[in-house]
Motif scaffolding. Structure first.
Motif, PDB file in Angstrom:
ATOM      1  N   PRO A  12       0.833  -1.366  -0.060  1.00 29.17           N
ATOM      2  CA  PRO A  12      -0.091   0.053  -0.079  1.00 29.17           C
ATOM      3  C   PRO A  12       0.941   1.353  -0.019  1.00 29.17           C
ATOM      4  N   VAL A  13       0.553   2.137  -0.724  1.00 24.81           N
ATOM      5  CA  VAL A  13       1.080   3.502  -1.011  1.00 24.81           C
ATOM      6  C   VAL A  13       0.370   4.470   0.100  1.00 24.81           C
ATOM      7  N   ILE A  14       0.877   5.079   0.912  1.00 21.12           N
ATOM      8  CA  ILE A  14       0.222   6.266   1.637  1.00 21.12           C
ATOM      9  C   ILE A  14       0.195   7.420   0.758  1.00 21.12           C
ATOM     10  N   ALA A  15      -1.281   7.817   0.704  1.00 23.31           N
ATOM     11  CA  ALA A  15      -1.694   8.834  -0.199  1.00 23.31           C
ATOM     12  C   ALA A  15      -1.399  10.230   0.762  1.00 23.31           C
ATOM     13  N   CYS A  16      -0.932  11.301   0.466  1.00 20.73           N
ATOM     14  CA  CYS A  16      -0.796  12.301   0.848  1.00 20.73           C
ATOM     15  C   CYS A  16      -1.407  13.732   0.168  1.00 20.73           C
ATOM     16  N   PRO A  17      -2.005  14.358   0.896  1.00 23.63           N
ATOM     17  CA  PRO A  17      -2.999  15.550   0.215  1.00 23.63           C
ATOM     18  C   PRO A  17      -1.653  16.560  -0.308  1.00 23.63           C
ATOM     19  N   ALA A  18      -2.195  16.974  -1.603  1.00 24.18           N
ATOM     20  CA  ALA A  18      -0.971  17.799  -2.540  1.00 24.18           C
ATOM     21  C   ALA A  18      -0.778  19.202  -1.839  1.00 24.18           C
ATOM     22  N   SER A  19      -1.421  19.575  -0.836  1.00 21.71           N
ATOM     23  CA  SER A  19      -1.042  20.867  -0.152  1.00 21.71           C
ATOM     24  C   SER A  19      -0.244  20.335   1.178  1.00 21.71           C
ATOM     25  N   CYS A  20       0.008  19.179   1.146  1.00 24.73           N
ATOM     26  CA  CYS A  20       0.762  18.878   2.454  1.00 24.73           C
ATOM     27  C   CYS A  20       2.152  18.223   2.320  1.00 24.73           C
ATOM     28  N   HIS A  21       3.038  17.779   3.259  1.00 28.52           N
ATOM     29  CA  HIS A  21       4.196  16.988   3.119  1.00 28.52           C
ATOM     30  C   HIS A  21       4.234  16.102   4.279  1.00 28.52           C
ATOM     31  N   CYS A  22       4.129  14.654   3.770  1.00 28.99           N
ATOM     32  CA  CYS A  22       3.992  13.540   4.699  1.00 28.99           C
ATOM     33  C   CYS A  22       5.347  12.954   4.981  1.00 28.99           C
ATOM     34  N   VAL A  23       5.631  12.472   6.161  1.00 26.92           N
ATOM     35  CA  VAL A  23       6.738  11.950   6.439  1.00 26.92           C
ATOM     36  C   VAL A  23       6.710  10.811   7.584  1.00 26.92           C
ATOM     37  N   GLU A  24       7.477   9.919   7.758  1.00 31.67           N
ATOM     38  CA  GLU A  24       7.398   9.071   8.850  1.00 31.67           C
ATOM     39  C   GLU A  24       8.527   9.217   9.734  1.00 31.67           C
ATOM     40  N   LYS A  25       8.258   9.339  11.148  1.00 28.72           N
ATOM     41  CA  LYS A  25       9.477   9.654  12.186  1.00 28.72           C
ATOM     42  C   LYS A  25       9.275   8.557  13.105  1.00 28.72           C
ATOM     43  N   ASN A  26      10.284   7.667  13.137  1.00 27.09           N
ATOM     44  CA  ASN A  26      10.406   6.719  14.099  1.00 27.09           C
ATOM     45  C   ASN A  26       8.912   5.745  14.048  1.00 27.09           C
TER      46      ASN A  26
END
Length: 268
Positions: A37-51
């Motif tokens: 699965p690919v995590i969808a991120c809103p176009a106006s936002c920035h999605c990252v994974e921390k820990n």
């Protein structure tokens, strides 16, 4: 000129086996990444994974409303410094892992009932500071256990706000910045809400008194109307009675009629 096969049949066999393993690994690798699965991120936002936690950063993006396509595994959602004006019903209902929500420095004026329904169990931190909120429905923050910052909003201090604050866990660092911009009693405007409440003031008493005064004024108005109608009715009937009496007085009496009849009989 032909050269002899120096590698021999064993070398060819090993090469074929290695190629087969490489092909199989490539197929498995491709299947894995095409099905993950690919995590969808809103176009106006920035999605990252921390820990291992999904952080969605939407700060200072000129947003006018809360994005509807946020990743469902969002743990931290940063929506500060935008132009959001309204938190609708069920705005975060799919974000069951949400722990921190920053909505500070927006233009929020209204918060619907059930706005935080679906995250009441998971949410730990909620920042609504520096907005334009004057009042909220009693059930807007129902069952929220998060530490909440409501500072620097133009609050109108009255009974509903008092009942709302009673159920919340306010951020102790900003609690004294929750000020009465206006109040049911003007003398409390400009003072910290908690300070006013701690002094023994009960805004709900003012509410009840205001309601009682309104009911008294309404009842007095109806009573005045009834009295005015009765007076009008009596005066109108008195005028009719006077006219009736004058009419009766204008009629000839029975004795006068009898005398007139005798006079006519004598003449005849």
């Amino acid at each position: 000129v032909t050269f002899p096969d120096l590698a021999g049949p064993d070398m060819h066999r090993k090469s074929l086996i290695f190629s087969g393993f490489a092909l199989l690994w490539g197929l498995l690798f491709g299947i894995f990444f095409t099905s993950a699965p690919v995590i969808a991120c809103p176009a106006s936002c920035h999605c990252v994974e921390k820990n291992g936690l999904t952080v969605v950063q939407c700060m200072s993006r000129n947003l006018e409303k809360i994005p509807s396509d946020l990743p469902r595994d969002t743990v931290i959602l940063l929506l500060a410094s935008n132009h959001i004006t309204h938190i609708p019903h069920h705005a975060f209902k799919e974000l069951h892992y949400l722990q921190e929500l920053d909505l500070s420095n927006n233009d929020i004026e209204t918060v619907d009932v059930g706005a935080f329904q679906g995250v009441s169990d998971s949410l730990l931190v909620l920042d609504l500071s520096n907005n334009r909120i004057q009042s909220v429905p009693k059930e807007a923050f129902a069952r929220l256990r998060a530490k909440i910052s409501l500072s620097n909003n133009p609050w109108h201090c009255e009974c509903t706000l008092q009942e709302v604050l009673r159920e919340l866990r306010l951020d102790p660092e900003t609690v004294n910045e929750v000020m009465c911009h206006t109040a049911v009693q003007e003398e409390y405007a400009g003072k910290p809400v908690i300070q006013v409440l701690d002094s023994g003031i009960n805004f709900c008493n003012f509410h009840h008194k205001t309601t009682d005064v309104a009911m008294f004024v309404t009842m007095f108005g109806w009573f005045t109307m009834v009295i005015a109608y009765v007076i009008y009715y009596v005066r109108h009937n008195q005028e009719d009675a006077r006219r009736h009496l004058e009419y009766l007085k204008s009629l000839p009496s029975s004795s006068q009629i009898s005398k007139d009849f005798d006079t006519i009989s004598t003449v005849l």
